[in-house]
Design an enzyme around this catalytic site. Structure first.
Site, PDB file in Angstrom:
ATOM      1  N   LYS A 113      30.432 -22.726 -84.145  1.00  0.00           N
ATOM      2  CA  LYS A 113      29.042 -22.442 -83.774  1.00  0.00           C
ATOM      3  C   LYS A 113      28.586 -21.095 -84.318  1.00  0.00           C
ATOM      4  O   LYS A 113      27.466 -20.957 -84.818  1.00  0.00           O
ATOM      5  CB  LYS A 113      28.899 -22.481 -82.247  1.00  0.00           C
ATOM      6  CG  LYS A 113      29.036 -23.880 -81.659  1.00  0.00           C
ATOM      7  CD  LYS A 113      29.176 -23.863 -80.149  1.00  0.00           C
ATOM      8  CE  LYS A 113      29.412 -25.275 -79.615  1.00  0.00           C
ATOM      9  NZ  LYS A 113      29.667 -25.299 -78.160  1.00  0.00           N
ATOM     10  N   GLN A 157      30.657 -22.113 -72.804  1.00  0.00           N
ATOM     11  CA  GLN A 157      31.573 -23.073 -73.423  1.00  0.00           C
ATOM     12  C   GLN A 157      32.377 -23.788 -72.338  1.00  0.00           C
ATOM     13  O   GLN A 157      33.080 -23.168 -71.557  1.00  0.00           O
ATOM     14  CB  GLN A 157      32.514 -22.363 -74.405  1.00  0.00           C
ATOM     15  CG  GLN A 157      33.430 -23.298 -75.170  1.00  0.00           C
ATOM     16  CD  GLN A 157      32.660 -24.273 -76.059  1.00  0.00           C
ATOM     17  OE1 GLN A 157      31.693 -23.894 -76.719  1.00  0.00           O
ATOM     18  NE2 GLN A 157      33.076 -25.520 -76.067  1.00  0.00           N
ATOM     19  N   ASP A 180      21.816 -25.805 -74.318  1.00  0.00           N
ATOM     20  CA  ASP A 180      22.681 -26.974 -74.187  1.00  0.00           C
ATOM     21  C   ASP A 180      21.959 -28.111 -73.459  1.00  0.00           C
ATOM     22  O   ASP A 180      22.348 -29.268 -73.553  1.00  0.00           O
ATOM     23  CB  ASP A 180      23.962 -26.615 -73.416  1.00  0.00           C
ATOM     24  CG  ASP A 180      25.134 -26.346 -74.352  1.00  0.00           C
ATOM     25  OD1 ASP A 180      25.101 -26.852 -75.491  1.00  0.00           O
ATOM     26  OD2 ASP A 180      26.078 -25.660 -73.948  1.00  0.00           O
TER      27      ASP A 180
END
Length: 353
Positions: A113, A157, A180
């Site tokens: 990422k 994460q 997200d």
């Protein structure tokens, strides 16, 4: 399965008791709290579903949907927009990642990422916390990013260590920076007709983008989503409905799941079970999007393992019309959608079009 049966029996109420409850009070409901119904999706062994031979054609070969190539096209467009933003207003999008612990797969995902951010001109920053950190430490890190005007996207994460309350931590995240797309309000807007969520969760968004860019018609088609996680399965099923597909969800408690998948024009699978979907589960000519990324240990590989999907690729490729590979299918698209959501957040913050 015995444990599941016991739980369900305990929740059952005899008819006479139900009648008594209903008579006593019109406000008394028979249905229990939804959380009390939650059971882990533990898939039975693959062999439990396979009592018939696989019937595949050796002559047919499906088109492979190249997620890497499509993601590169999307990232090129994002990079152009970031350059235009920097030239016009002197600002660029910022993404913050909070990572807890030293999981090897999480480290790989975060590294990919960060690299992707650099390639398109998005500034990224990572806060690394020890695996035994407290919830307060994670919350403090998120709170700092919530009020930082240079940060437009924040992601935690996952998965987090078991001693941390994932829901409590994610609730701290600013809705306007939840790139997200996991916030309950975002999920609610995704589910409701006429509502536009601030962000669409990255992997489901990537799956739909793959279908559209591959020329696959969604409207009116039968679609099956295998798996019902909050991250992929649930939002994918909602998103397919918003695109007017007729959607069925297959999970670990579904009876005869192969009968449902055999009728589907589109199958999107995110069960996390290697080779769960065999060739005889699939309708000839169907389109398959395989979200599964299941590591298989192999000392001969560079990282000590290789990845396979939920779909038995070599069987499916001889039945369906198009399919994503693993790796190289959905994974690159997920990262591209993360960059896209971060760019959209920055555009909103700066009122930039």
């Amino acid at each position: 399965m015995k444990r599941t049966a016991i739980v369900m029996r305990r929740m059952a109420v005899p008819f006479q008791s139900a009648l008594t409850l209903t008579t006593r009070s019109h406000t008394t409901l028979m249905s229990p709290p939804l959380v009390s119904l939650d059971l882990p999706d533990i898939w039975p062994p693959n062999s439990a579903h396979f009592h018939f031979p696989v019937n595949c054609s050796n002559e047919h070969r499906a088109v492979e949907i190249n997620g890497r190539l499509i993601a590169e096209e999307i990232r090129s467009g994002i990079a152009s927009d970031v350059k235009r933003m920097k030239k016009s207003i002197g600002k660029v999008p910022g993404l913050a990642v909070v990572m807890v612990g030293q999981r090897r797969d999480s480290q790989t995902y975060v590294r990919n990422k960060i690299k992707a951010c650099e390639e398109v001109g998005i500034i990224s920053t990572t806060t690394q916390l020890p695996g035994d950190c407290t919830e307060e430490q994670v919350v403090n890190a998120l709170s700092r990013f919530n009020v930082d005007p240079s940060i437009h996207g924040i992601l935690v994460q996952l998965p987090l260590p078991q001693h941390l309350d994932e829901g409590k931590i994610l609730d701290v995240l600013s809705l306007e920076k939840d790139v997200d797309g996991f916030h309950p309000l975002i999920m609610g807007s995704l589910a409701m007709k006429g509502r536009e969520p601030l962000f669409i969760p990255c992997t489901p968004k990537g799956c739909i983008e793959l279908l559209i860019r591959s020329g696959v018609e969604i409207m009116g088609k039968k679609a099956v989503v295998v798996g019902r996680s909050n991250i992929v399965g649930l939002p994918t099923s909602l998103l397919l409905q918003r695109h007017h597909a007729t959607v069925s969800v297959v999970h670990a408690f579904t009876e005869n799941p192969e009968q449902l998948t055999c009728e589907a024009d589109i199958v999107i699978t995110a069960a996390g079970v290697p080779n769960l979907i065999r060739g005889n589960w699939l309708k000839p000519g169907a389109v398959v999007i395989d979200v599964g990324t299941n590591p298989v240990e192999d000392p001969s590989c560079e990282h000590g393992y290789y990845l396979i999907g939920d779909v038995c690729y070599e069987e499916a490729v001889r039945v369906v019309s198009a399919i994503t590979p693993v790796p190289g299918g959905v994974g690159p698209m997920t990262i591209a959608m993360l960059l896209s959501n971060t760019l959209d957040s920055a555009k909103r913050a700066y009122d930039f079009t």
